[in-house]
Design a protein around this motif. Structure first.
Motif, PDB file in Angstrom:
ATOM      1  N   GLY A 110     -10.962 -66.492  32.809  1.00 29.83           N
ATOM      2  CA  GLY A 110      -9.989 -66.452  31.728  1.00 29.83           C
ATOM      3  C   GLY A 110      -8.833 -65.509  32.016  1.00 29.83           C
ATOM      4  N   LYS A 111      -9.143 -64.227  32.207  1.00 27.25           N
ATOM      5  CA  LYS A 111      -8.106 -63.224  32.421  1.00 27.25           C
ATOM      6  C   LYS A 111      -7.836 -62.949  33.897  1.00 27.25           C
ATOM      7  CE  LYS A 111      -8.712 -60.595  28.124  1.00 27.25           C
ATOM      8  NZ  LYS A 111      -8.998 -59.245  27.549  1.00 27.25           N
ATOM      9  N   ALA A 113      -7.919 -65.253  36.602  1.00 27.99           N
ATOM     10  CA  ALA A 113      -7.790 -66.451  37.440  1.00 27.99           C
ATOM     11  C   ALA A 113      -6.996 -66.189  38.709  1.00 27.99           C
ATOM     12  CB  ALA A 113      -7.147 -67.577  36.634  1.00 27.99           C
ATOM     13  N   GLN A 123      -4.486 -71.844  38.203  1.00 28.82           N
ATOM     14  CA  GLN A 123      -4.979 -70.818  37.288  1.00 28.82           C
ATOM     15  C   GLN A 123      -5.195 -71.386  35.897  1.00 28.82           C
ATOM     16  OE1 GLN A 123      -2.391 -67.390  37.402  1.00 28.82           O
ATOM     17  NE2 GLN A 123      -2.400 -67.310  39.637  1.00 28.82           N
ATOM     18  N   GLN A 127      -8.648 -71.591  33.710  1.00 22.84           N
ATOM     19  CA  GLN A 127      -8.731 -71.043  32.366  1.00 22.84           C
ATOM     20  C   GLN A 127      -9.214 -72.088  31.366  1.00 22.84           C
ATOM     21  OE1 GLN A 127      -4.717 -69.654  32.162  1.00 22.84           O
ATOM     22  NE2 GLN A 127      -5.168 -67.681  33.140  1.00 22.84           N
ATOM     23  N   HIS A 173     -13.790 -65.622  23.767  1.00 21.23           N
ATOM     24  CA  HIS A 173     -13.155 -66.943  23.885  1.00 21.23           C
ATOM     25  C   HIS A 173     -13.460 -67.794  22.654  1.00 21.23           C
ATOM     26  CE1 HIS A 173     -11.575 -66.537  27.978  1.00 21.23           C
ATOM     27  NE2 HIS A 173     -12.636 -65.792  28.207  1.00 21.23           N
TER      28      HIS A 173
END
Length: 206
Positions: A110-111, A113, A123, A127, A173
């Motif tokens: 998520g953060k 990539a 990326q 995500q 998330h």
């Protein structure tokens, strides 16, 4: 004296919980990821990987959650958090390896990539997979890897603080543990333990 190097809200929370759980004598040193402190020369001298947590011991530095958690349990045998048989110990390592290499990596896409791809489109694609991958991981844990009330059965072990992070990774998330009753029950049991509450406060979490 042990020293735990941590960043608030990071996976170092697991080691923080366990240190309080076993009643360890330790100091904590914050290395804020948000400011890039984990890449500063002072910390690279401690952990060349530039990752957290790290644990300073009398024999040297230990990195990676599975190793840190097992070490803490082994150094505090009276707490009874290290599985007794060779097979049970292998099961504990297997679970922690899955949390480290699969679940945490799914969350990190998520953060983080950019660790795996330079192409913005790649990326973005990674995500987009975070939520379904985390749900797949939760289903695997729910159906196959959890063995009872606690991670390994009827007794709390050094795996439980690490398993507790799964719910927090999912919540980041906007995913709930509601479809996973065993994981939800485990998370609530963890929250009732004083060591968890103390460590959460140290991380500025609730």
């Amino acid at each position: 004296m042990l020293t735990l190097y941590f960043s608030k809200g990071s996976s170092a929370l697991a080691a923080h919980i366990l240190l309080h759980e076993v009643g360890a004598s330790f100091e904590s040193c914050e290395v804020p990821i948000a400011s890039g402190a984990q890449k500063a020369p002072e910390y690279i001298a401690i952990n060349p990987k530039g990752r957290l947590p790290a644990l300073r011991t009398g024999a040297g530095i230990i990195t990676e959650n599975p190793a840190i958690l097992e070490f803490i349990a082994a150094q505090h045998p009276k707490a009874g958090l290290l599985p007794e048989t060779t097979f049970q110990q292998a099961q504990a390592r297997s679970l922690c390896a899955y949390l480290c290499s699969t679940v945490h990596v799914a969350f990190a896409h998520g953060k983080r990539a950019a660790r795996w791809a330079d192409d913005p489109a790649a990326q973005k694609a990674m995500q987009a997979r975070v939520r379904p991958n985390l749900l797949d991981c939760a289903e695997m844990l729910e159906q196959n890897l959890m063995q009872g009330e606690w991670a390994l059965g009827d007794h709390y072990s050094y795996c439980d603080p690490y398993l507790f992070l799964v719910g927090r990774w999912m919540a980041a998330h906007d995913l709930s543990l509601d479809p996973f009753p065993a994981l939800e029950t485990h998370a609530q049991a963890m929250l009732r333990r004083p060591a968890t509450q103390i460590a959460l406060e140290a991380h500025g979490l609730s």
